[in-house]
Motif scaffolding. Structure first.
Motif: not given
Length: 353
Positions: A56-59, A240-246, A66-71, A124-127
């Motif tokens: 939330s701080r980074l967003a 980060i996306l590749l790590a999350l999805t894997t 991307s930070y909103f989707y990770l949040l 999926v939205s982040l991807t």
């Protein structure tokens, strides 16, 4: 999940009894699931809350989509831990042995599936967002501003709640002794499609395109700038996306295949090995809700710095309000003209500070 969850009707010779006494088999794992889920909850919820504060701080600081989707992903992981791990596994099964009103059981089942769907489809939205940013940057700049990103996240959560409603009629695979009905089969295939097959297909296609585009860009940069091949670099958000999805694809695969085996070959209540495999697969799948923090720390230096700031109770430096125009003071040399009248026009520039 602790005891008397799997029911088998068997004869002394190993055959099934047609009208004999129903013999229930105890869970092979005993109290291991209770200890595991308790530890997962005690570790996962504080870690995810810390992740939510940092994101939330980074967003707020960067206004990056991307930070909103990770949040959103982190928030749905917290809901998943509360509804599935705490309420579903620990309270309903371990404490009350599922001896609670049917209406409450089915309502909680809807919330469990909704939280699970929200978590997966936030990824999926982040991807999709990363695909647009790397492959269609003009469209990404046009559509991925904070207000629209928040609307997309809200839509994902609403659709996740709506998709959880049909699972009000989800059967308890540990206790139901009859074979899966037509509705059970429809719900199981729908569940596997929503939580695994469709998301993994999107991950595979879009991530493959992203990696291919990054390789093409890397080759063009090497041909234009250097003779020797430069080291390959990937953006932190893409890493980060590749790590999350894997991690998701690996941790959720056993549960998906076990539930299909339960549907097509041998049900949980008839085979203690399937029962054991289903318990272990659920434990592995729920681990996915607690590992993202460590993936972020491993990949992103900015995230590690944010964690350090939160733990040390440091404030976040928010950007100052944006003023469209700011008048810069005139240089002293412009005030000292020969006749005192030849002053240049003031320099009008946008302020970004």
């Amino acid at each position: 999940m602790i005891a008397l969850l799997n029911a088998t009707s068997s004869s002394p010779l190993g055959g099934t009894q047609g009208s004999g006494q129903l013999q229930r088999s105890v869970c092979v794992l005993g109290f291991i699931p209770v200890i595991y889920y308790s530890a997962l909850l005690c570790m996962g919820v504080p870690v995810n809350i810390l992740t939510a504060v940092v994101l939330s701080r980074l967003a707020a600081r960067t206004q990056k989509s991307s930070y909103f989707y990770l949040l959103a992903l982190t928030g749905s992981d917290i809901l998943t831990q509360l509804f599935i791990v705490f309420v579903g596994f620990l309270l309903e099964t371990a404490v009350f042995h599922r001896e609670v009103p049917e209406l409450l059981l089915h309502t909680i089942s809807v919330l469990e599936f909704a939280a699970n769907h929200a978590s997966i489809w936030s990824a999926v939205s982040l991807t999709v967002d990363r695909y647009l940013a790397l492959c269609h940057p003009l469209h990404h700049r046009q559509f991925s501003y904070p207000e629209r990103t928040q609307k997309v996240i809200a839509l994902v959560f609403v659709l996740a709640l709506a998709s959880g409603v049909p699972f009000y009629w989800w059967s308890d695979v540990w206790r139901v002794t009859h074979p899966p009905t037509a509705m059970d089969k429809a719900l199981i295939w729908t569940h596997c499609t929503i939580i695994y097959f469709l998301p993994c297909s999107i991950f595979l296609v879009l991530n493959s395109i992203i990696i291919y585009r990054l390789k093409i860009r890397h080759r063009k940069q090497c041909r234009g700038q250097c003779q020797q091949p430069a080291p390959r670099r990937c953006g932190k958000t893409t890493a980060i996306l590749l790590a999350l999805t894997t991690a998701f694809s690996i941790l959720w695969a056993p549960r998906t295949f076990v539930i299909i085996y339960h549907l097509c070959v041998s049900t949980v209540n008839r085979n203690w090995l399937v029962h054991l495999a289903y318990d272990l697969a659920n434990m592995l799948a729920m681990l996915n809700t607690a590992v993202n923090f460590f993936l972020y720390c491993f990949v992103s230096k900015r995230f590690r710095s944010g964690v350090r700031d939160v733990l040390l109770l440091r404030g976040v430096a928010l950007p100052a309000p944006h003023h469209p125009l700011t008048l810069k003071p005139l240089p002293n040399s412009l005030h000292s003209s020969c006749d005192g009248k030849s002053l240049s026009a003031p320099d009008v520039t946008p302020s970004h500070f």
